[in-house]
Structure formats: C-alpha cells, structure tokens
Write a protein that holds these residues in place. Structure first.
Motif, PDB file in Angstrom:
ATOM      1  N   PHE A 335       1.045  -1.177  -0.158  1.00 29.94           N
ATOM      2  CA  PHE A 335       0.373  -0.604   0.252  1.00 29.94           C
ATOM      3  C   PHE A 335       1.121   1.431  -0.012  1.00 29.94           C
ATOM      4  O   PHE A 335       0.345   2.465  -0.337  1.00 29.94           O
ATOM      5  CB  PHE A 335      -0.608   0.044   1.931  1.00 29.94           C
ATOM      6  CG  PHE A 335      -2.208  -1.404   0.622  1.00 29.94           C
ATOM      7  CD1 PHE A 335      -2.421  -1.207  -0.130  1.00 29.94           C
ATOM      8  CD2 PHE A 335      -1.799  -2.348   2.174  1.00 29.94           C
ATOM      9  CE1 PHE A 335      -3.866  -2.421   0.455  1.00 29.94           C
ATOM     10  CE2 PHE A 335      -2.299  -3.235   2.529  1.00 29.94           C
ATOM     11  CZ  PHE A 335      -3.772  -3.221   1.397  1.00 29.94           C
ATOM     12  N   LEU A 336       1.803   1.212   0.553  1.00 31.26           N
ATOM     13  CA  LEU A 336       3.085   2.512   0.773  1.00 31.26           C
ATOM     14  C   LEU A 336       3.678   2.323  -0.812  1.00 31.26           C
ATOM     15  O   LEU A 336       4.035   4.045  -0.859  1.00 31.26           O
ATOM     16  CB  LEU A 336       3.965   1.980   1.799  1.00 31.26           C
ATOM     17  CG  LEU A 336       3.579   2.168   3.459  1.00 31.26           C
ATOM     18  CD1 LEU A 336       4.389   1.900   4.197  1.00 31.26           C
ATOM     19  CD2 LEU A 336       2.601   2.824   3.746  1.00 31.26           C
ATOM     20  N   THR A 337       3.963   1.629  -1.711  1.00 32.17           N
ATOM     21  CA  THR A 337       4.202   1.958  -2.818  1.00 32.17           C
ATOM     22  C   THR A 337       3.400   2.234  -3.634  1.00 32.17           C
ATOM     23  O   THR A 337       3.936   2.926  -4.723  1.00 32.17           O
ATOM     24  CB  THR A 337       5.000   0.522  -3.239  1.00 32.17           C
ATOM     25  OG1 THR A 337       4.054  -0.626  -3.470  1.00 32.17           O
ATOM     26  CG2 THR A 337       5.645   0.089  -1.654  1.00 32.17           C
ATOM     27  N   LEU A 338       1.801   2.170  -3.980  1.00 30.89           N
ATOM     28  CA  LEU A 338       1.584   2.415  -4.403  1.00 30.89           C
ATOM     29  C   LEU A 338       0.902   3.882  -4.366  1.00 30.89           C
ATOM     30  O   LEU A 338       1.171   5.049  -4.404  1.00 30.89           O
ATOM     31  CB  LEU A 338      -0.401   1.635  -4.725  1.00 30.89           C
ATOM     32  CG  LEU A 338       0.397   0.188  -4.328  1.00 30.89           C
ATOM     33  CD1 LEU A 338      -1.674  -0.412  -4.185  1.00 30.89           C
ATOM     34  CD2 LEU A 338       0.212  -0.045  -5.848  1.00 30.89           C
ATOM     35  N   PRO A 339       0.715   4.496  -6.491  1.00 34.18           N
ATOM     36  CA  PRO A 339       0.148   6.127  -6.941  1.00 34.18           C
ATOM     37  C   PRO A 339      -0.866   6.298  -5.853  1.00 34.18           C
ATOM     38  O   PRO A 339      -1.924   5.377  -5.735  1.00 34.18           O
ATOM     39  CB  PRO A 339      -0.087   5.694  -8.179  1.00 34.18           C
ATOM     40  CG  PRO A 339       1.106   4.625  -9.173  1.00 34.18           C
ATOM     41  CD  PRO A 339       0.624   3.503  -7.811  1.00 34.18           C
ATOM     42  N   ASN A 340      -1.213   7.163  -5.648  1.00 41.06           N
ATOM     43  CA  ASN A 340      -2.177   8.070  -5.175  1.00 41.06           C
ATOM     44  C   ASN A 340      -2.369   9.172  -5.851  1.00 41.06           C
ATOM     45  O   ASN A 340      -2.033   9.853  -6.630  1.00 41.06           O
ATOM     46  CB  ASN A 340      -2.313   7.841  -4.113  1.00 41.06           C
ATOM     47  CG  ASN A 340      -1.466   8.083  -2.848  1.00 41.06           C
ATOM     48  OD1 ASN A 340      -0.885   9.202  -3.596  1.00 41.06           O
ATOM     49  ND2 ASN A 340      -0.414   7.766  -1.902  1.00 41.06           N
ATOM     50  N   GLU A 341      -3.876   9.838  -5.222  1.00 36.86           N
ATOM     51  CA  GLU A 341      -4.184  10.899  -5.297  1.00 36.86           C
ATOM     52  C   GLU A 341      -2.781  12.449  -5.042  1.00 36.86           C
ATOM     53  O   GLU A 341      -2.671  13.596  -5.537  1.00 36.86           O
ATOM     54  CB  GLU A 341      -5.577  11.671  -4.757  1.00 36.86           C
ATOM     55  CG  GLU A 341      -6.520  11.565  -5.105  1.00 36.86           C
ATOM     56  CD  GLU A 341      -6.351   9.704  -3.994  1.00 36.86           C
ATOM     57  OE1 GLU A 341      -5.278   9.522  -3.369  1.00 36.86           O
ATOM     58  OE2 GLU A 341      -7.398   9.378  -4.916  1.00 36.86           O
ATOM     59  N   ILE A 426     -10.136  -6.531 -11.092  1.00 35.35           N
ATOM     60  CA  ILE A 426     -11.815  -5.660 -10.643  1.00 35.35           C
ATOM     61  C   ILE A 426     -12.019  -5.332  -9.567  1.00 35.35           C
ATOM     62  O   ILE A 426     -12.477  -3.315  -9.824  1.00 35.35           O
ATOM     63  CB  ILE A 426     -12.396  -7.268 -10.262  1.00 35.35           C
ATOM     64  CG1 ILE A 426     -13.186  -8.140 -10.556  1.00 35.35           C
ATOM     65  CG2 ILE A 426     -13.535  -6.595  -8.605  1.00 35.35           C
ATOM     66  CD1 ILE A 426     -13.599  -9.618 -10.120  1.00 35.35           C
ATOM     67  N   SER A 427     -10.470  -5.019  -9.189  1.00 28.27           N
ATOM     68  CA  SER A 427     -10.370  -3.508  -8.323  1.00 28.27           C
ATOM     69  C   SER A 427      -9.992  -2.485  -9.072  1.00 28.27           C
ATOM     70  O   SER A 427     -10.454  -1.621  -8.266  1.00 28.27           O
ATOM     71  CB  SER A 427      -9.066  -3.510  -7.231  1.00 28.27           C
ATOM     72  OG  SER A 427      -8.694  -3.096  -6.576  1.00 28.27           O
ATOM     73  N   LEU A 428      -9.026  -2.719 -10.303  1.00 24.61           N
ATOM     74  CA  LEU A 428      -7.966  -1.572 -11.355  1.00 24.61           C
ATOM     75  C   LEU A 428      -9.855  -1.327 -11.632  1.00 24.61           C
ATOM     76  O   LEU A 428     -10.051   0.368 -11.346  1.00 24.61           O
ATOM     77  CB  LEU A 428      -7.723  -2.059 -12.014  1.00 24.61           C
ATOM     78  CG  LEU A 428      -6.265  -1.872 -11.806  1.00 24.61           C
ATOM     79  CD1 LEU A 428      -5.425  -2.825 -12.581  1.00 24.61           C
ATOM     80  CD2 LEU A 428      -5.382  -1.165 -10.726  1.00 24.61           C
ATOM     81  N   SER A 429     -10.784  -1.380 -11.989  1.00 23.34           N
ATOM     82  CA  SER A 429     -11.854  -1.240 -11.993  1.00 23.34           C
ATOM     83  C   SER A 429     -12.921  -0.377 -12.001  1.00 23.34           C
ATOM     84  O   SER A 429     -13.708   0.240 -12.329  1.00 23.34           O
ATOM     85  CB  SER A 429     -12.352  -2.374 -13.622  1.00 23.34           C
ATOM     86  OG  SER A 429     -13.348  -2.994 -12.385  1.00 23.34           O
ATOM     87  N   MET A 430     -13.071  -0.960 -10.401  1.00 20.86           N
ATOM     88  CA  MET A 430     -13.531  -0.219  -9.186  1.00 20.86           C
ATOM     89  C   MET A 430     -13.077   0.860  -9.356  1.00 20.86           C
ATOM     90  O   MET A 430     -13.831   1.913  -8.441  1.00 20.86           O
ATOM     91  CB  MET A 430     -13.974  -1.037  -8.361  1.00 20.86           C
ATOM     92  CG  MET A 430     -14.441  -2.410  -9.239  1.00 20.86           C
ATOM     93  SD  MET A 430     -15.019  -4.060  -7.016  1.00 20.86           S
ATOM     94  CE  MET A 430     -16.385  -2.071  -6.481  1.00 20.86           C
ATOM     95  N   SER A 431     -11.764   0.627  -8.684  1.00 21.28           N
ATOM     96  CA  SER A 431     -10.886   2.209  -8.099  1.00 21.28           C
ATOM     97  C   SER A 431      -9.560   2.604  -8.535  1.00 21.28           C
ATOM     98  O   SER A 431      -9.524   3.714  -8.464  1.00 21.28           O
ATOM     99  CB  SER A 431     -10.742   1.275  -6.402  1.00 21.28           C
ATOM    100  OG  SER A 431      -9.987   0.751  -6.905  1.00 21.28           O
ATOM    101  N   GLY A 432      -9.874   1.891 -10.158  1.00 24.98           N
ATOM    102  CA  GLY A 432      -8.048   2.711 -10.279  1.00 24.98           C
ATOM    103  C   GLY A 432      -7.336   1.990 -10.004  1.00 24.98           C
ATOM    104  O   GLY A 432      -6.091   2.753 -10.108  1.00 24.98           O
ATOM    105  N   SER A 433      -7.104   1.332  -8.539  1.00 22.58           N
ATOM    106  CA  SER A 433      -5.787   1.417  -7.953  1.00 22.58           C
ATOM    107  C   SER A 433      -6.056  -0.465  -6.872  1.00 22.58           C
ATOM    108  O   SER A 433      -7.031  -1.205  -7.191  1.00 22.58           O
ATOM    109  CB  SER A 433      -6.402   2.012  -6.604  1.00 22.58           C
ATOM    110  OG  SER A 433      -5.265   1.572  -5.735  1.00 22.58           O
TER     111      SER A 433
END
Length: 462
Positions: A335-341, A426-433
């Motif tokens: 979770f600490l490595t992923l792109p976010n806002e 599924i996760s990517l389609s729902m939230s982009g992450s």
C-alpha cells in the motif's frame, strides 16, 4: 537374488515390477539412480509445461502492439484463463499416474502442449483473429498447468519418505522456474525473426515484433522432452491403483485444510506470475516491465526448491508459518508503494516488495507440499493399522492417498492463477487501484497464519 536387495525388474524395461525405495540396500544399489533419472526428465518436462502455462503473461501485454484492440479486462482475462482450465484439469490429472503410469502419461501430456503453442504462433500474426480464438488457446494452455499434479504425484512414488520433501521441492521448484524462463526468453525471442519462413507478415508489420516466437520457441524443446520421457522414464507397477482406491482421499478433512494453505502459497506464486506484468503496466506505465518481470518467478521457483529441502530438516509447519507471516507483512507494505492522489508511487519499492512476496510464496509452496506428504502418510498409516491392516498394506495405501492428495490439493492451488489477476482487474475497474485486491489477500494470509498454528503448529505436526 536376496530379499534384502530386490531387483527392480528386467534390465532396460520401461515398467519396473519391484520398487522398494524404503529398502536401504535396494535404494543404494539401483533405486537412487533410477529415481534421479526420472526426476530430472520430469523436471525438464514440467519446466516446459510452466513455460506454456504462463505464455499469455508475456503475450497479452504485447497483443495490442501488433494490431489487436483488446481492453485491459480482456487482457487480464487471457492471463487468468489458463489457471482456470489448469486448476480444473488438475483434479483428473491427480488420479492418472496410478491408472496409466508415469512414463506414458508424461509423454502424452508433454506432446499435447505442441497444439496450443503452434496455434498461438499463427493466431497472433493476424490482427483479425477474434478474441474467442485466444480464449480457446488460453484454455488449452491450461493443460500445461495440469501437468504439475500428475508430475508431482509420479515423483512421490519414486523416493523414500525421508527424501520426498527434497525431491518434490526440486521437481516443483525447478518446474516452476519455467515461468521465469518463459518471461526471460519470450521478450528476447519476439525481437528477432527466428521462424521467418513461417511468418506471414501479420505480426511483424510496422511493429517490429515477432510475437509468434513467444509460442514457437518451445516447440522444438517440447519434441525433445517428449522423446526423453518416452525413452528415459519408467512406469512403476507398484504405483498402480484404481480410481476407487484413490477417491476416499476427498473425504479427509485435512485435504481441505491443507488446500487453503497451498492456495495461499502456490496460488500466490502463480497468480502474481500471471498478473504482475499487467499490474505493473497499469500502475507504472513508463516502466518497460517485461525487462524485469521474469525475476520474481525466478526467485519464487528457487525458493520452492529450498522450501522442500529446509522443511525436511526443520518441519513444514515452522517454515509455512514463517512464510505466511512474511507474506502478510509485505502485502501490507504494498500500500505504501502505490500511486495515489498525492503521490506518484515508487516503482523500485513496489518491485522490491513483490520480489519478497514471490520469495515467500515460493518457499511456502515447498513447505506446504512437504506438510501434505507428511500429514497424509501419517494419518493413513495410523488409520490402516488401527483397523488391523498389515504394515505393507498401510505403506501401500499411504503412498496411494498421498499421491492423490498432492494432485488434488495442487488443483486448488492453481486457482490462485485465476483469482489473483481477476481480483486485480476488478479492483482496478472499480477504483483505479489494486489496493482493494491487496486487502483481500492480506486477510487471507492472516487466516492462513491462524490455521497453520491452530491446526498443525500446536500439535507439533511437522
């Protein structure tokens, strides 16, 4: 011939009538040499099977580059479908060795893989090839994944119980190495016209990619492996048993408990192998991931071999417990490595965390498989002897049930190759992450820690 050192049968015979790996004199005189020859041919065939099984993890990321127009969901589906058919087919494949023999079945199942490889090589050259054709080829690649169940069941017959963890670890671990070999060689192969005389110009065109090579480079190797299996392997008469003798294993409660643990370990290895490249592309599109994707499966495959050997010494429960704890910790770190806002994320950290996850999944694949062999051998021997059966009967039933259990549990584990890429999609389609998917995996790993400790750890079943 003395009774303490029995002859395996006629010299040069493909069928061995008398196989007693627990007899030390027999093992030292002839058994070890025969078992190791069968093991190394099995490793070669299984490695190629994993190359074919995971073909779409390398092909899917390049399909749109050669003129296709598939969506991200469709591409994730193509990487996941081989795991579906592979998992389903592992159920019947887990029972075939006692019915047909290891040599015959390894030869047939290896030769069959020529079909999806040759077909895929022609399909990728025509951008008009419909998606449904790729779905069919993808499902046919699943036959390669099913070979794991029969291969592991076959090798379990050849080695004494004290060496089964190491032998199964080598067979499974080096077999798993096929994923890394494929992801390393396929990008190199598609960069040159190796099979130019079969090329119709479709996939080369303006792309400069010979995508058919990703499938065709395995064809000559599959021919060699087929010949090696037919002329170099053996069928064991002692391993013969009917389907009715193997099916009772499905009633054992430990079968389903150990299936969950193997799903967490091997399912994660094969699922991450299938989906990591596509996942990385969605999160870090500027990174040429196929240059680095092979390293994760490479680490995991070597770790699997080590996991079986270490488990023979320290116990499968201890090693499995360690790996599930490690997987839970590093899943949380993703979770600490992923792109976010607020952040563009860190590919180096993301890649490093997943390399540890590959290592832990590989190590756990070896240790949980060792647990399966130990638990089912002990349970079966105790049950047969308690019913008044002889030691010979108990040993024979233990080998039969253990082989069936190894194959069936491997079928459950293969489902991870479907669920993980699909959960990512599924996760990517729902939230982009992919964060939602990683939360699901984290909860599952925590549950496996609890099962390993409560069911097996406290009872000292290692």
């Amino acid at each position: 011939m003395s009774q303490s050192s029995p002859s395996p049968g006629k010299k040069g015979s493909a069928v061995i009538e008398n196989w007693q790996p627990e007899n030390a004199q027999f093992w030292a005189a002839t058994g070890k040499r025969i078992a190791n020859r069968n093991l190394w041919i099995s490793v070669f065939c299984l490695m190629l099977s994993f190359c074919v099984w995971m073909l779409f993890s390398a092909v899917a990321v390049n399909l749109n580059k050669v003129g296709f127009n598939f969506t991200t969901d469709q591409l994730f589906l193509l990487t996941a479908l081989p795991s579906v058919s592979g998992a389903i087919l592992r159920v019947p494949y887990s029972f075939v060795i006692p019915l047909f023999g290891g040599r015959r079945w390894t030869t047939f199942s290896t030769c069959f893989l020529l079909l999806p490889c040759i077909w895929l090589g022609f399909a990728v050259q025509n951008p008009e090839t419909p998606f449904t054709i790729f779905v069919i080829i993808s499902l046919l690649c699943g036959f390669a994944g099913a070979n794991f169940a029969s291969s592991m069941g076959n090798i379990s017959f050849f080695f004494p119980k004290s060496m089964q963890g190491g032998a199964l670890g080598v067979n499974g671990g080096l077999g798993n190495l096929g994923v890394s070999v494929m992801q390393l060689l396929a990008p190199l192969a598609i960069s040159m016209a190796i099979f130019g005389f079969f090329n119709d110009g479709g996939s080369t065109g303006n792309s400069g990619i010979w995508l058919e090579n990703a499938a065709w480079i395995w064809v000559p190797l599959l021919f060699i492996a087929t010949i090696a299996a037919w002329f170099g392997m053996n069928d064991l008469a002692a391993a013969k048993s009917s389907l009715s003798e193997q099916l009772p294993v499905l009633k054992r409660g430990h079968l389903w408990m150990l299936s969950l643990l193997y799903l967490a370990a091997f399912g994660s290895f094969i699922g991450f192998s299938a989906g990591f490249a596509m996942l990385s592309k969605t999160q870090f599109p500027d990174v040429a991931i196929m240059k680095y994707a092979f390293f994760g499966p490479f680490i995991g495959a070597l770790a699997r071999s080590a996991g079986g050997i270490i488990s023979d010494r320290l116990g499968g429960v201890r090693v499995s417990l360690f790996t599930f704890i490690l997987m839970a910790i590093f899943t949380a770190l993703v979770f600490l490595t992923l792109p976010n806002e607020t952040s563009s994320g860190s590919f180096i950290a993301f890649y490093g965390v997943f390399m540890v996850l590959f290592f832990a999944a590989g190590l756990g694949s070896g240790s949980t498989f060792q647990m399966i062999a130990v638990v089912f051998r002990k349970l079966t021997i105790d049950r047969v002897k308690a019913a008044g059966g002889s030691d010979e009967t108990a040993q024979r039933e233990a080998v039969t049930e253990t082989s069936a259990a190894l194959g069936f549990i491997s079928a459950i584990g293969a489902l991870g190759g479907f669920f993980i890429p699909q959960t990512f999609g599924i996760s990517l389609s729902m939230s982009g992450s992919p964060a939602g998917a990683m939360k699901v995996f984290l909860v599952f790993y925590l549950a496996c820690i609890a099962i390993t400790w409560l069911v097996y750890g406290r009872k000292k079943n290692n």
